[in-house]
Design an enzyme around this catalytic site. Structure first.
Site, PDB file in Angstrom:
ATOM      1  N   LYS A  89       0.866  -1.187   0.000  1.00 56.19           N
ATOM      2  CA  LYS A  89       0.000   0.000   0.000  1.00 56.19           C
ATOM      3  C   LYS A  89       0.892   1.221   0.000  1.00 56.19           C
ATOM      4  CE  LYS A  89      -4.026   1.945   0.394  1.00 56.19           C
ATOM      5  NZ  LYS A  89      -3.724   2.611  -0.882  1.00 56.19           N
ATOM      6  N   LYS A 113       5.520   3.463   8.280  1.00 53.94           N
ATOM      7  CA  LYS A 113       4.337   4.299   8.488  1.00 53.94           C
ATOM      8  C   LYS A 113       3.092   3.426   8.572  1.00 53.94           C
ATOM      9  CE  LYS A 113       4.143   7.608   5.660  1.00 53.94           C
ATOM     10  NZ  LYS A 113       3.972   8.606   4.628  1.00 53.94           N
ATOM     11  N   LYS A 125       5.253   1.768  -3.215  1.00 53.67           N
ATOM     12  CA  LYS A 125       5.158   3.114  -3.791  1.00 53.67           C
ATOM     13  C   LYS A 125       5.381   2.994  -5.287  1.00 53.67           C
ATOM     14  CE  LYS A 125       4.657   7.469  -2.461  1.00 53.67           C
ATOM     15  NZ  LYS A 125       3.910   8.054  -1.351  1.00 53.67           N
ATOM     16  N   GLY A 164      -2.919   8.128  -4.317  1.00 52.48           N
ATOM     17  CA  GLY A 164      -2.314   9.339  -4.889  1.00 52.48           C
ATOM     18  C   GLY A 164      -1.069   9.763  -4.136  1.00 52.48           C
ATOM     19  N   ASP A 165      -0.368  10.706  -4.682  1.00 49.60           N
ATOM     20  CA  ASP A 165       0.772  11.365  -4.038  1.00 49.60           C
ATOM     21  C   ASP A 165       0.977  12.643  -4.858  1.00 49.60           C
ATOM     22  OD1 ASP A 165       3.053  10.916  -1.945  1.00 49.60           O
ATOM     23  OD2 ASP A 165       4.139  11.540  -3.719  1.00 49.60           O
ATOM     24  N   THR A 208      -4.659  13.388   5.250  1.00 51.03           N
ATOM     25  CA  THR A 208      -3.251  13.562   5.650  1.00 51.03           C
ATOM     26  C   THR A 208      -3.065  14.884   6.404  1.00 51.03           C
ATOM     27  OG1 THR A 208      -2.637  12.311   3.683  1.00 51.03           O
ATOM     28  CG2 THR A 208      -0.868  13.466   4.828  1.00 51.03           C
ATOM     29  N   ASN A 240      -2.465  19.042  -1.725  1.00 48.50           N
ATOM     30  CA  ASN A 240      -3.475  18.350  -0.935  1.00 48.50           C
ATOM     31  C   ASN A 240      -3.152  18.365   0.565  1.00 48.50           C
ATOM     32  OD1 ASN A 240      -5.692  16.535  -0.471  1.00 48.50           O
ATOM     33  ND2 ASN A 240      -4.162  14.956  -0.180  1.00 48.50           N
ATOM     34  N   SER A 383      -7.018   5.621   3.665  1.00 49.66           N
ATOM     35  CA  SER A 383      -6.998   4.745   2.491  1.00 49.66           C
ATOM     36  C   SER A 383      -7.387   3.323   2.888  1.00 49.66           C
ATOM     37  CB  SER A 383      -5.598   4.715   1.867  1.00 49.66           C
ATOM     38  OG  SER A 383      -5.452   5.776   0.962  1.00 49.66           O
TER      39      SER A 383
HETATM   40  P1  NDP Z   1       0.522  17.790  -4.243  1.00 47.74           P
HETATM   41  O1  NDP Z   1       0.993  17.444  -5.586  1.00 47.74           O
HETATM   42  O2  NDP Z   1      -0.930  17.976  -4.001  1.00 47.74           O
HETATM   43  O3  NDP Z   1       1.259  19.112  -3.725  1.00 47.74           O
HETATM   44  C1  NDP Z   1       2.638  19.201  -3.631  1.00 47.74           C
HETATM   45  C2  NDP Z   1       3.003  20.614  -3.225  1.00 47.74           C
HETATM   46  O4  NDP Z   1       4.394  20.666  -2.985  1.00 47.74           O
HETATM   47  C3  NDP Z   1       2.719  21.642  -4.303  1.00 47.74           C
HETATM   48  O5  NDP Z   1       2.416  22.862  -3.676  1.00 47.74           O
HETATM   49  C4  NDP Z   1       4.053  21.722  -5.040  1.00 47.74           C
HETATM   50  O6  NDP Z   1       4.269  22.952  -5.737  1.00 47.74           O
HETATM   51  C5  NDP Z   1       5.016  21.594  -3.882  1.00 47.74           C
HETATM   52  N1  NDP Z   1       6.291  21.024  -4.360  1.00 47.74           N
HETATM   53  C6  NDP Z   1       6.487  19.853  -4.995  1.00 47.74           C
HETATM   54  N2  NDP Z   1       7.794  19.685  -5.289  1.00 47.74           N
HETATM   55  C7  NDP Z   1       8.408  20.790  -4.840  1.00 47.74           C
HETATM   56  C8  NDP Z   1       9.752  21.213  -4.830  1.00 47.74           C
HETATM   57  N3  NDP Z   1      10.732  20.469  -5.358  1.00 47.74           N
HETATM   58  N4  NDP Z   1      10.017  22.425  -4.248  1.00 47.74           N
HETATM   59  C9  NDP Z   1       9.012  23.167  -3.700  1.00 47.74           C
HETATM   60  N5  NDP Z   1       7.728  22.803  -3.681  1.00 47.74           N
HETATM   61  C10 NDP Z   1       7.436  21.644  -4.232  1.00 47.74           C
HETATM   62  O7  NDP Z   1       1.116  16.667  -3.272  1.00 47.74           O
HETATM   63  P2  NDP Z   1       0.633  16.230  -1.829  1.00 47.74           P
HETATM   64  O8  NDP Z   1       0.159  17.420  -1.070  1.00 47.74           O
HETATM   65  O9  NDP Z   1      -0.255  15.069  -1.973  1.00 47.74           O
HETATM   66  O10 NDP Z   1       1.993  15.674  -1.195  1.00 47.74           O
HETATM   67  C11 NDP Z   1       2.916  16.531  -0.521  1.00 47.74           C
HETATM   68  C12 NDP Z   1       3.856  15.677   0.310  1.00 47.74           C
HETATM   69  O11 NDP Z   1       3.111  14.903   1.258  1.00 47.74           O
HETATM   70  C13 NDP Z   1       4.713  14.672  -0.457  1.00 47.74           C
HETATM   71  O12 NDP Z   1       5.946  14.515   0.212  1.00 47.74           O
HETATM   72  C14 NDP Z   1       3.910  13.386  -0.332  1.00 47.74           C
HETATM   73  O13 NDP Z   1       4.717  12.237  -0.509  1.00 47.74           O
HETATM   74  C15 NDP Z   1       3.428  13.530   1.109  1.00 47.74           C
HETATM   75  N6  NDP Z   1       2.275  12.717   1.466  1.00 47.74           N
HETATM   76  C16 NDP Z   1       1.100  12.859   0.785  1.00 47.74           C
HETATM   77  C17 NDP Z   1       0.006  12.124   1.174  1.00 47.74           C
HETATM   78  C18 NDP Z   1      -1.337  12.337   0.558  1.00 47.74           C
HETATM   79  O14 NDP Z   1      -2.316  11.807   1.106  1.00 47.74           O
HETATM   80  N7  NDP Z   1      -1.468  13.089  -0.520  1.00 47.74           N
HETATM   81  C19 NDP Z   1       0.104  11.093   2.227  1.00 47.74           C
HETATM   82  C20 NDP Z   1       1.368  11.108   2.955  1.00 47.74           C
HETATM   83  C21 NDP Z   1       2.403  11.863   2.519  1.00 47.74           C
HETATM   84  P3  NDP Z   1       4.144  22.971  -7.340  1.00 47.74           P
HETATM   85  O15 NDP Z   1       2.683  22.773  -7.613  1.00 47.74           O
HETATM   86  O16 NDP Z   1       4.663  24.288  -7.767  1.00 47.74           O
HETATM   87  O17 NDP Z   1       4.992  21.825  -7.828  1.00 47.74           O
END
Ligand code: NDP
Length: 450
Positions: A89, A113, A125, A164-165, A208, A240, A383
């Protein structure tokens, strides 16, 4: 039989591609040393050696037509790391920086986790170097269909259930699910994060971010620190996780004053405008710079105006800091700035957003620090609730999911605190999370034999 130091030496020269995996692996291996010393079953069963190697790494070609009828080629991956506790997962990430090393690190973290949630899920992943940004809906659909044409061979509701991620939200999950259904004629719960109308769980989008704040509130309570109500908080990212963390901070009466994307940071002293941000990021997918058109009183700081190893978000004085964008986005320099400005609590919404140096600085300064594998486990927990609802063809209410999420996050925080105490590292949530997460997986591996 290898000991902890031998194992780290084996990976001594991290290359560009495995550097993140090395960083994650070293942290876990160093944390669990007291457990290995206290119970020789783990060494006898070579658990460490077995746990740092994925069960399988699946890599495939993804060919699709863009809007100009040109053929595009990307690489797809699924890393099935460990299924001792349940089906693999973990999310799918679509981003140009995706490669095998990044996904290996994420899948490795996911094992612990998922274990910490206490739920029956293993760790995996996947993703692709495809960038949904700037693509038309039709191109995203074409890509998702081509990606699923390969991926469907390796997943299943009792085998591997992606979610998603970064770069994979409800739109992408919808297209992926549609293609799976078309190829297999099955209406299986093979993906989570689905829209509610075809099998998604209520609250999965919020899970999250909300879970991060539930975890933080519990951690503050256990540490006898003041709650977040009325406190200035800083958040990075505007996806997200970040926007739902901001939402829950507002519910608690906190004042989230920042958010960011890869191009820059918004600082809005009175508190960021969440409705506007949701419209900009979830509906219109535009740069944060446009925020100033509605709120000229706020400040926009372009990323290039900042030094290479520092980030504008972490320069703003705050009580709570929540990195919610991506890995290694909060550096040693950022940690020093936060500490100098009086931060009391840092909790990781993104996966491994703090560098090793930053994490150690927070721990050395006795800052209340919630590591990602505990603090952001709310997403995967909901999830799993979605998998349970799909399996029973049922639907749970928002209140039920929210209550179960809250309880799960509180239990994780308590489990981590107690484990840290039991192994003589009181107050160190990094070690507590790693030991508690490792122990459950390792015990299952021993019980299942080789
Ligand atoms: P999204 O794609 O919804 O958002 C990612 C955000 O991070 C955007 O604002 C993006 O900006 C920014 N970002 C991405 N890469 C960079 C970078 N190199 N430098 C600066 N900003 C950056 O992703 P999520 O919110 O889903 O995920 C965010 C984090 O949380 C990740 O590490 C993910 O693995 C983790 N996570 C997510 C979960 C989930 O349920 N979605 C669960 C557990 C962990 P821009 O749009 O400009 O790229």
């Amino acid at each position: 039989m290898m000991n902890v130091n031998d194992l780290i030496k084996k990976f001594e020269k991290p290359t560009d591609s495995n550097q993140l995996f090395y960083q994650a692996m070293e942290e876990v291996v160093l944390s669990i040393a007291p457990l290995l010393d206290s119970d020789d079953r783990y060494k006898k069963n070579a658990i460490l050696e077995r746990l740092v190697v994925p069960d399988r790494v699946i890599k495939f070609k993804v060919e699709w037509f863009d809007d100009n009828q040109n053929i595009q080629v990307n690489t797809g991956y699924r890393i099935q790391f460990n299924n001792a506790l349940g089906p693999y997962k973990g999310g799918l990430r679509f981003h140009p920086t995706v490669n095998e090393g990044v996904l290996k690190f994420l899948a490795f973290e996911q094992i612990f986790k998922n274990s910490l949630t206490g739920l029956p899920i293993g760790g995996g992943k996947g993703g692709s170097d495809f960038d949904p940004k700037g693509k038309s809906d039709f191109e995203v659909m074409k890509f998702c269909s081509a990606f699923m044409t390969e991926l469907h061979k390796y997943i299943g509701p009792r085998v591997d259930v992606p979610a998603g991620d970064i770069g994979v939200g409800a739109r992408e999950i919808g297209y992926l699910f549609g293609e799976y259904k078309k190829i297999t004629s099955k209406y299986d719960g093979i993906l989570t994060g689905k829209p509610f109308m075809f099998g998604g769980s209520l609250m999965r989008p919020e899970a999250t971010g909300y879970g991060l704040i539930y975890f933080t509130e519990t951690m503050l309570e256990l540490e006898n620190k003041e709650p977040l109500t009325g406190k200035i908080c800083t958040v990075s990212g505007s996806g997200n996780v970040a926007l739902h963390a901001i939402e829950k901070l507002y519910h608690l009466g906190a004042i989230p004053v920042t958010c960011s994307d890869s191009k820059g940071t918004i600082y809005h002293k009175e508190g960021v405008d969440l409705d506007l941000l949701k419209d900009m990021k979830f509906n219109r997918r535009v740069s944060l710079e446009e925020y100033l058109e509605v709120h000229p009183e706020a400040t926009y700081i372009p990323a290039e105006d900042y030094p290479a190893d520092g980030h504008a978000v972490w320069d703003i004085p705050c009580y709570g800091a929540f990195p919610c964008a991506t890995q290694n986005e909060l550096t040693g320099m950022d940690a020093q700035n936060l500490i100098a400005n009086g931060v009391e609590v840092v909790a990781e919404g993104a996966n491994m957003p703090c560098t090793t140096k930053a994490t150690n600085d927070f721990l050395n300064h006795k800052i209340c620090f919630g590591p990602a594998k505990a603090a952001n486990a709310g997403g995967v927990a909901v999830s799993e609730f979605e998998m349970a609802q799909n399996a029973s063809m049922g639907k749970w209410s928002f209140e039920k999911v929210d209550q179960k999420l809250k309880t799960t996050m509180q239990q994780i925080a308590k489990r981590v605190v107690l484990t840290a105490k039991d192994y003589g590292v009181e107050g160190n949530y990094v070690d507590g999370a790693n030991i508690a997460g490792f122990k459950r997986v390792a015990d299952a591996m021993i019980a299942e034999g080789i």
